[in-house]
Design a protein around this motif. Structure first.
Motif, PDB file in Angstrom:
ATOM      1  N   ILE A  89      20.780  30.741   3.734  1.00 31.02           N
ATOM      2  CA  ILE A  89      21.635  31.397   2.735  1.00 31.02           C
ATOM      3  C   ILE A  89      22.139  30.389   1.711  1.00 31.02           C
ATOM      4  N   MET A  90      22.545  29.203   2.172  1.00 32.84           N
ATOM      5  CA  MET A  90      23.089  28.196   1.258  1.00 32.84           C
ATOM      6  C   MET A  90      22.007  27.665   0.311  1.00 32.84           C
ATOM      7  N   ARG A  91      20.792  27.464   0.825  1.00 37.12           N
ATOM      8  CA  ARG A  91      19.708  27.007  -0.049  1.00 37.12           C
ATOM      9  C   ARG A  91      19.417  28.041  -1.131  1.00 37.12           C
ATOM     10  N   ALA A  92      19.455  29.314  -0.758  1.00 41.40           N
ATOM     11  CA  ALA A  92      19.223  30.388  -1.726  1.00 41.40           C
ATOM     12  C   ALA A  92      20.305  30.405  -2.799  1.00 41.40           C
ATOM     13  N   LYS A  93      21.525  30.105  -2.399  1.00 38.59           N
ATOM     14  CA  LYS A  93      22.638  30.056  -3.363  1.00 38.59           C
ATOM     15  C   LYS A  93      22.375  29.000  -4.434  1.00 38.59           C
ATOM     16  N   PHE A  94      21.886  27.847  -4.013  1.00 36.12           N
ATOM     17  CA  PHE A  94      21.652  26.754  -4.956  1.00 36.12           C
ATOM     18  C   PHE A  94      20.451  27.029  -5.870  1.00 36.12           C
ATOM     19  N   ARG A  95      19.485  27.814  -5.355  1.00 37.57           N
ATOM     20  CA  ARG A  95      18.313  28.102  -6.193  1.00 37.57           C
ATOM     21  C   ARG A  95      18.671  29.009  -7.372  1.00 37.57           C
ATOM     22  N   TRP A  96      19.562  29.957  -7.140  1.00 38.72           N
ATOM     23  CA  TRP A  96      19.961  30.876  -8.220  1.00 38.72           C
ATOM     24  C   TRP A  96      21.435  31.206  -8.014  1.00 38.72           C
ATOM     25  N   TYR A  97      22.307  30.422  -8.598  1.00 39.02           N
ATOM     26  CA  TYR A  97      23.735  30.548  -8.290  1.00 39.02           C
ATOM     27  C   TYR A  97      24.442  31.510  -9.245  1.00 39.02           C
ATOM     28  N   LYS A  98      25.032  32.547  -8.660  1.00 41.77           N
ATOM     29  CA  LYS A  98      25.877  33.483  -9.388  1.00 41.77           C
ATOM     30  C   LYS A  98      27.126  33.722  -8.545  1.00 41.77           C
ATOM     31  N   PRO A  99      28.261  33.135  -8.936  1.00 40.94           N
ATOM     32  CA  PRO A  99      29.468  33.276  -8.099  1.00 40.94           C
ATOM     33  C   PRO A  99      30.027  34.687  -8.132  1.00 40.94           C
ATOM     34  N   SER A 121      35.205  33.482  -3.059  1.00 42.96           N
ATOM     35  CA  SER A 121      34.624  33.981  -1.812  1.00 42.96           C
ATOM     36  C   SER A 121      34.280  32.789  -0.916  1.00 42.96           C
ATOM     37  N   ILE A 122      34.129  33.043   0.380  1.00 37.91           N
ATOM     38  CA  ILE A 122      33.899  31.955   1.325  1.00 37.91           C
ATOM     39  C   ILE A 122      32.587  31.236   1.034  1.00 37.91           C
ATOM     40  N   TRP A 123      31.553  31.951   0.556  1.00 31.79           N
ATOM     41  CA  TRP A 123      30.283  31.311   0.245  1.00 31.79           C
ATOM     42  C   TRP A 123      30.406  30.441  -0.998  1.00 31.79           C
ATOM     43  N   ASP A 124      31.199  30.896  -1.972  1.00 31.58           N
ATOM     44  CA  ASP A 124      31.427  30.066  -3.159  1.00 31.58           C
ATOM     45  C   ASP A 124      32.219  28.813  -2.808  1.00 31.58           C
ATOM     46  N   ARG A 125      33.137  28.943  -1.848  1.00 32.30           N
ATOM     47  CA  ARG A 125      33.886  27.762  -1.410  1.00 32.30           C
ATOM     48  C   ARG A 125      32.972  26.751  -0.722  1.00 32.30           C
ATOM     49  N   LEU A 126      32.028  27.239   0.035  1.00 27.44           N
ATOM     50  CA  LEU A 126      31.077  26.326   0.688  1.00 27.44           C
ATOM     51  C   LEU A 126      30.198  25.616  -0.346  1.00 27.44           C
ATOM     52  N   VAL A 127      29.779  26.352  -1.380  1.00 22.52           N
ATOM     53  CA  VAL A 127      29.003  25.733  -2.460  1.00 22.52           C
ATOM     54  C   VAL A 127      29.836  24.660  -3.158  1.00 22.52           C
ATOM     55  N   GLN A 128      31.097  24.983  -3.439  1.00 21.40           N
ATOM     56  CA  GLN A 128      31.981  24.012  -4.093  1.00 21.40           C
ATOM     57  C   GLN A 128      32.189  22.779  -3.219  1.00 21.40           C
ATOM     58  N   GLN A 129      32.304  22.989  -1.906  1.00 18.02           N
ATOM     59  CA  GLN A 129      32.496  21.861  -0.993  1.00 18.02           C
ATOM     60  C   GLN A 129      31.272  20.943  -0.991  1.00 18.02           C
ATOM     61  N   ASP A 203      22.951  15.742 -14.181  1.00 12.66           N
ATOM     62  CA  ASP A 203      22.006  16.667 -13.565  1.00 12.66           C
ATOM     63  C   ASP A 203      22.231  18.038 -14.205  1.00 12.66           C
ATOM     64  N   LYS A 204      21.251  18.518 -14.979  1.00 11.04           N
ATOM     65  CA  LYS A 204      21.437  19.730 -15.771  1.00 11.04           C
ATOM     66  C   LYS A 204      21.598  20.975 -14.894  1.00 11.04           C
ATOM     67  N   THR A 205      20.910  20.999 -13.758  1.00 13.85           N
ATOM     68  CA  THR A 205      21.068  22.137 -12.839  1.00 13.85           C
ATOM     69  C   THR A 205      22.487  22.188 -12.301  1.00 13.85           C
ATOM     70  N   LEU A 206      23.014  21.030 -11.911  1.00 13.75           N
ATOM     71  CA  LEU A 206      24.394  20.948 -11.420  1.00 13.75           C
ATOM     72  C   LEU A 206      25.380  21.351 -12.505  1.00 13.75           C
ATOM     73  N   ILE A 207      25.164  20.886 -13.719  1.00 14.12           N
ATOM     74  CA  ILE A 207      26.050  21.238 -14.830  1.00 14.12           C
ATOM     75  C   ILE A 207      26.076  22.754 -15.030  1.00 14.12           C
ATOM     76  N   CYS A 208      24.911  23.400 -14.928  1.00 16.24           N
ATOM     77  CA  CYS A 208      24.830  24.855 -15.079  1.00 16.24           C
ATOM     78  C   CYS A 208      25.608  25.573 -13.974  1.00 16.24           C
ATOM     79  N   ILE A 209      25.513  25.056 -12.743  1.00 11.91           N
ATOM     80  CA  ILE A 209      26.244  25.663 -11.624  1.00 11.91           C
ATOM     81  C   ILE A 209      27.752  25.555 -11.849  1.00 11.91           C
ATOM     82  N   ILE A 210      28.217  24.395 -12.292  1.00 11.27           N
ATOM     83  CA  ILE A 210      29.652  24.210 -12.544  1.00 11.27           C
ATOM     84  C   ILE A 210      30.109  25.111 -13.689  1.00 11.27           C
ATOM     85  N   LYS A 211      29.282  25.290 -14.712  1.00 12.39           N
ATOM     86  CA  LYS A 211      29.616  26.212 -15.805  1.00 12.39           C
ATOM     87  C   LYS A 211      29.792  27.633 -15.268  1.00 12.39           C
TER      88      LYS A 211
END
Length: 615
Positions: A89-99, A121-129, A203-211
């Motif tokens: 589930i976490m790998r899938a979150k990173f491939r296409w992240y929509k909080p 949400s708890i999954w978004d908190r795990l991504v942030q961690q 890292d442009k992918t990381l920047i997009c996730i933070i945006k």
């Protein structure tokens, strides 16, 4: 993966990184960042299995992990999953992240107003961690020395020590108090991304996730959904780090105006840079910051006035932030107090010199008095004896916590005496007939050692009531420069300095075991203090979730809750003491590399429990 949920120990994250073999990677990030490396490929590390598992380990003990987001899910829902499913589930979150939307709640501030809090949400908190764990070492290498909030191994004590140094030693008696209007709600997203890029996070992918995180919709209590164009939600795991990134530029800009201003002088003048700077038009200034609360210290009022104007203009033009005119001002410390982090400080003349006088702030005195009086009222009307013991335990934890925080104020004894006067009156009135001067308390107990000599000690049904006025001033110290969780020598210093963890002790006091006797609860605290928070078998420091209190002679065999019949051990060691199945014994033994001495101690406990020795 699942284990019982409780609160987190202060330094447990450092140990968790070592468990999951991520510490070397974090150390390299820190060293590379110090050397100015550009990080264009961070997502591989962020989305690695070890980093994802470490994120779960770090977050599952957080208080907020039991608070549901908009989807109603908590850490309990994650605990039910297998490790394979969790990683998928976490790998899938990173491939296409929509909080998911952030749930907005309001919590009361000390002054009675409400503070908006955003709960992802708890999954978004795990991504942030996961992201926080990788970004923190990079940012730590770039942060200023006098930035103290939301950073590892830093506290308010370090900020107060820096204030004392600048006021007393350096002799800067004019303070520019600046209050940023709604800082967390007004952080400019575009500016934040540029600052991260400047720090080497590219890292442009990381920047997009933070945006995407910053633009996550907010669900208000009335059901309305808003889409933010600025700000970081208070309550998000990544928000404290992002706020420090925003204000890091301010720290270094102020440092560049005096401390780091290059001086090109002759060699024979090189030992007098400060004197040379004073002959120039430079304005002497130093910043001390804790999150968005900061002060700038100057030598002259004229300098302070110019610095005040410059800071307001700089914040507006560079960070798009506004200053609250009502709360911002210039203080002459010889004439008036300045407040900072619940303290207030002033300069007084002592002979031919000036010295710093530090008090609890007036608001802090009122707040602590009110809270303690409310707790006394709860003690006065308990449901039963166990409830009374629980209420007294919480009262003691409140008093010890207050004294530990404010003991670095030079006049803390005077402030606590004022609080004690009002609280003791309520104690005598509400607990009349139950409050005794005499009572037995073991000297090995933490409370007995700390307060045993106080004539102010009182007892309720044999339970000690910690005296509010019995407190001693402790000189605040700077953070040692050696201490750093991202270098081998720095970690050695941290491990060396770890003694009795007061955070865990207070948590044990606030959260007694349900259904246990008062004697058991009291002796559990005593044992934690006596064993310095370490497992009696392995000798390792214990997280709050790992602490189990074992009866040497089991209760069903006639054992009791007396101090000498109890021992603090790791929860897995506790399972090993009582294990009877060979498979379970081998599985737990594989987790611990027990020496012959440790195994002998373990077998002694097994024999007392009527079980066979483990060979």
């Amino acid at each position: 993966m699942p284990v019982t949920r409780t609160k987190q120990k202060k330094n447990s994250r450092l140990r968790h990184a070592e468990y999951y073999d991520m510490q070397c990677a974090f150390d390299k990030l820190y060293a590379d960042s110090k050397n100015g490396k550009i990080f264009a490929s961070l997502m591989d590390l962020i989305a690695s299995d070890e980093n994802i598992k470490l994120a779960y380990r770090n977050i599952k003990r957080n208080n907020g992990s039991v608070t549901p987001g908009v989807d109603g899910k908590t850490i309990e829902d994650v605990e039910k999953l297998s490790e394979t499913e969790y990683l998928r589930i976490m790998r899938a979150k990173f491939r296409w992240y929509k909080p998911k939307a952030v749930r907005r709640v309001e919590i009361p501030k000390p002054d009675g107003r409400m503070r908006p809090l955003g709960i992802p949400s708890i999954w978004d908190r795990l991504v942030q961690q996961c992201i926080l764990q990788v970004l923190e070492p990079i940012c730590e290498a770039k942060f200023h020395e006098r930035s103290n909030g939301f950073r590892p191994n830093r506290s308010t004590e370090h900020a107060i020590a820096q204030v004392n140094h600048l006021v007393y030693t350096v002799g800067l008696h004019f303070v520019v108090d600046v209050d940023i209007k709604g800082f967390f709600d007004n952080v400019n997203h575009a500016k934040l991304i540029k600052q991260m890029w400047t720090m080497g996070i590219r890292d442009k992918t990381l920047i997009c996730i933070i945006k995407e995180m910053l633009k996550a919709p907010i669900c208000l209590p009335n059901g309305e959904v808003i889409y933010p164009s600025k700000g970081t939600p208070q309550g998000g795991i990544l928000s404290p780090l992002l706020s420090n990134i925003v204000l890091n530029e301010l720290d270094w800009w102020i440092a560049s105006q005096w401390e780091n201003m290059p001086m090109h002088v002759l060699t024979w003048l090189a030992d007098r840079p400060r004197q040379l700077k004073r002959t120039s038009r430079l304005k002497e200034m130093y910043i001390v910051r804790y999150a968005d609360d900061f002060k700038v210290f100057c030598r002259y009022r004229a300098d302070a006035e110019k610095v005040f104007i410059a800071i307001k203009q700089w914040l507006h033009e560079r960070l798009k932030l506004e200053v609250s005119e009502e709360k911002s001002k210039i203080c002459n410390l010889k004439k008036q107090y300045s407040e900072f982090l619940g303290f207030k400080f002033k300069v007084i003349r002592k002979g031919t010199h000036y010295t710093t006088r530090t008090h609890m702030s007036d608001k802090a005195v009122q707040r602590e008095t009110k809270n303690l009086i409310e707790q006394v009222k709860r003690i006065s009307r308990p449901k039963d004896d166990k409830d009374e013991a629980l209420m007294v335990c919480k009262y003691n934890a409140m008093v010890i916590g207050m004294q530990n925080y404010y003991c670095v104020a030079s006049c803390v004894s005077q402030d606590c005496a004022k609080i004690a006067y009002q609280v003791n009156r309520v104690l005598k009135t509400r607990l009349k007939g139950r409050l005794k001067k005499q009572g037995s308390y073991e000297l090995h107990n933490y409370i007995g050692q700390r307060y045993g000599n106080s004539k102010q000690m009182r007892y309720v049904h044999g339970q000690p009531v910690v005296p509010v006025g019995y407190v001693q001033y402790r000189i605040p110290h700077w953070k040692k420069k050696k201490v750093c969780k991202y270098t081998a020598s720095g970690r050695a210093e941290i491990h060396k300095n770890l003694g009795l963890d007061m955070d865990i002790l207070l948590k044990l006091m606030r959260n007694p075991s349900i259904g246990r006797s008062i004697e058991y609860m009291d002796n559990r605290i005593s044992l934690y203090a006596a064993q310095y928070g370490k497992c009696a078998i392995t000798g390792k420091l214990l997280d709050i979730s790992e602490i189990h209190c074992h009866h040497k002679t089991p209760v069903h065999m006639g054992g009791n809750d007396r101090y000498e019949n109890l021992i603090i051990v790791h929860y897995r060691i506790h399972q090993l003491i009582h294990a009877t199945q060979t498979e379970t014994i081998h599985k737990i033994l594989a987790e611990f590399d027990l020496t012959s001495k440790q195994l002998a101690k373990l077998n002694q406990l097994r024999l007392k429990a009527g079980l066979e020795e483990i060979s």
